[in-house]
Scaffold this motif. Sequence first.
Motif, PDB file in Angstrom:
ATOM      1  N   ARG A  51       0.874  -1.068   0.094  1.00  0.00           N
ATOM      2  CA  ARG A  51       0.025  -0.102   0.034  1.00  0.00           C
ATOM      3  C   ARG A  51       0.902   1.234  -0.024  1.00  0.00           C
ATOM      4  O   ARG A  51       1.787   1.363   0.882  1.00  0.00           O
ATOM      5  N   VAL A  52       0.772   2.038  -1.033  1.00  0.00           N
ATOM      6  CA  VAL A  52       1.694   2.963  -1.080  1.00  0.00           C
ATOM      7  C   VAL A  52       0.751   4.570  -1.224  1.00  0.00           C
ATOM      8  O   VAL A  52      -0.394   4.430  -1.764  1.00  0.00           O
ATOM      9  N   LYS A  53       1.546   5.512  -1.052  1.00  0.00           N
ATOM     10  CA  LYS A  53       1.046   6.845  -1.284  1.00  0.00           C
ATOM     11  C   LYS A  53       2.267   7.867  -1.698  1.00  0.00           C
ATOM     12  O   LYS A  53       3.458   7.467  -1.374  1.00  0.00           O
ATOM     13  N   GLY A  54       1.970   8.779  -2.472  1.00  0.00           N
ATOM     14  CA  GLY A  54       2.903   9.622  -2.717  1.00  0.00           C
ATOM     15  C   GLY A  54       3.389  10.795  -1.550  1.00  0.00           C
ATOM     16  O   GLY A  54       2.564  10.726  -0.560  1.00  0.00           O
ATOM     17  N   VAL A  55       4.487  11.261  -1.565  1.00  0.00           N
ATOM     18  CA  VAL A  55       5.179  11.750  -0.310  1.00  0.00           C
ATOM     19  C   VAL A  55       4.330  13.073   0.061  1.00  0.00           C
ATOM     20  O   VAL A  55       3.922  13.402   0.943  1.00  0.00           O
ATOM     21  N   PRO A  58      -2.264  12.612  -0.331  1.00  0.00           N
ATOM     22  CA  PRO A  58      -3.139  11.808   0.571  1.00  0.00           C
ATOM     23  C   PRO A  58      -3.625  10.627  -0.138  1.00  0.00           C
ATOM     24  O   PRO A  58      -4.137   9.506   0.406  1.00  0.00           O
ATOM     25  N   ALA A  59      -3.667  10.328  -1.581  1.00  0.00           N
ATOM     26  CA  ALA A  59      -4.262   9.298  -2.215  1.00  0.00           C
ATOM     27  C   ALA A  59      -3.333   8.095  -1.828  1.00  0.00           C
ATOM     28  O   ALA A  59      -2.161   8.214  -1.898  1.00  0.00           O
ATOM     29  N   VAL A  60      -4.183   6.982  -1.704  1.00  0.00           N
ATOM     30  CA  VAL A  60      -3.589   5.875  -1.357  1.00  0.00           C
ATOM     31  C   VAL A  60      -3.699   4.690  -2.168  1.00  0.00           C
ATOM     32  O   VAL A  60      -4.829   4.860  -2.839  1.00  0.00           O
ATOM     33  N   TYR A  61      -2.695   3.873  -2.666  1.00  0.00           N
ATOM     34  CA  TYR A  61      -3.087   2.882  -3.782  1.00  0.00           C
ATOM     35  C   TYR A  61      -2.724   1.751  -3.099  1.00  0.00           C
ATOM     36  O   TYR A  61      -1.854   1.278  -2.478  1.00  0.00           O
ATOM     37  N   LYS A  67       0.132  -3.311 -10.690  1.00  0.00           N
ATOM     38  CA  LYS A  67      -0.260  -2.139 -10.901  1.00  0.00           C
ATOM     39  C   LYS A  67      -0.743  -1.279  -9.782  1.00  0.00           C
ATOM     40  O   LYS A  67      -1.292  -1.990  -8.743  1.00  0.00           O
ATOM     41  N   ARG A  68      -0.820  -0.174  -9.542  1.00  0.00           N
ATOM     42  CA  ARG A  68      -1.164   0.800  -8.671  1.00  0.00           C
ATOM     43  C   ARG A  68      -2.972   0.914  -8.928  1.00  0.00           C
ATOM     44  O   ARG A  68      -3.461   1.025  -9.961  1.00  0.00           O
ATOM     45  N   ARG A  69      -3.656   0.609  -7.702  1.00  0.00           N
ATOM     46  CA  ARG A  69      -4.968   0.493  -7.872  1.00  0.00           C
ATOM     47  C   ARG A  69      -5.410   1.628  -6.897  1.00  0.00           C
ATOM     48  O   ARG A  69      -5.302   1.482  -5.514  1.00  0.00           O
ATOM     49  N   LEU A  91       8.371   8.449  -3.579  1.00  0.00           N
ATOM     50  CA  LEU A  91       8.425   9.688  -4.273  1.00  0.00           C
ATOM     51  C   LEU A  91       7.626   9.732  -5.582  1.00  0.00           C
ATOM     52  O   LEU A  91       7.213  10.821  -5.727  1.00  0.00           O
ATOM     53  N   ASP A  92       7.661   8.777  -6.265  1.00  0.00           N
ATOM     54  CA  ASP A  92       6.889   8.937  -7.513  1.00  0.00           C
ATOM     55  C   ASP A  92       5.878   7.467  -7.638  1.00  0.00           C
ATOM     56  O   ASP A  92       6.284   6.496  -8.248  1.00  0.00           O
TER      57      ASP A  92
END
Length: 162
Positions: A51-55, A58-61, A67-69, A91-92
């Motif tokens: 589970r990731v998000k950009g630095v 707030p969007a979580v994937y 693939k990111r969902r 970062l990206d």
Amino acid sequence: MLRRTCSTLIALLAAVILGTAAAPAALAAAPAADAPAVQPAQVRPDLNGLRVKGVNSPAVYLILDGKRRHIPNPATYNNLFRDWNGIQSVLDVNAVDDGGPLSDGAILGKSPSGPEVYLISNGIKRWITSPAAMDKYYFAWNKIVTISPVALYSIPTGPSIS
């Protein structure tokens, strides 16, 4: 030089059409001719389960099928995962190919007559093949919804999650 100018104009045009905040970046100084090219987004099955998000976002994937969902809202997140711990800031997030969002209200479901647990999202059910897969994706055992067998089996089946 012409190639750099065209690339900058294309990026600016894309930002305007898509309405993204990339327009100011497109106006920044063009990269040097010997600068490495920006890598396109990639399918990354090695990241499945993260589970990731950009630095600064707030969007979580969820990374699923490499693939990111996008997880559309906190309620959907809470339907699926144990808690909010373990989300990694990167970062990206755009370096991972976009697989489209999970549906609003996605759930974990099972029939009362069988042990199989499914991720139900976007009109399909995907069998989560093992307890290890549940752990890998940080899915919450205590949030599994019992669904009538008739309703569950009427949902089309997608690829398994392992």
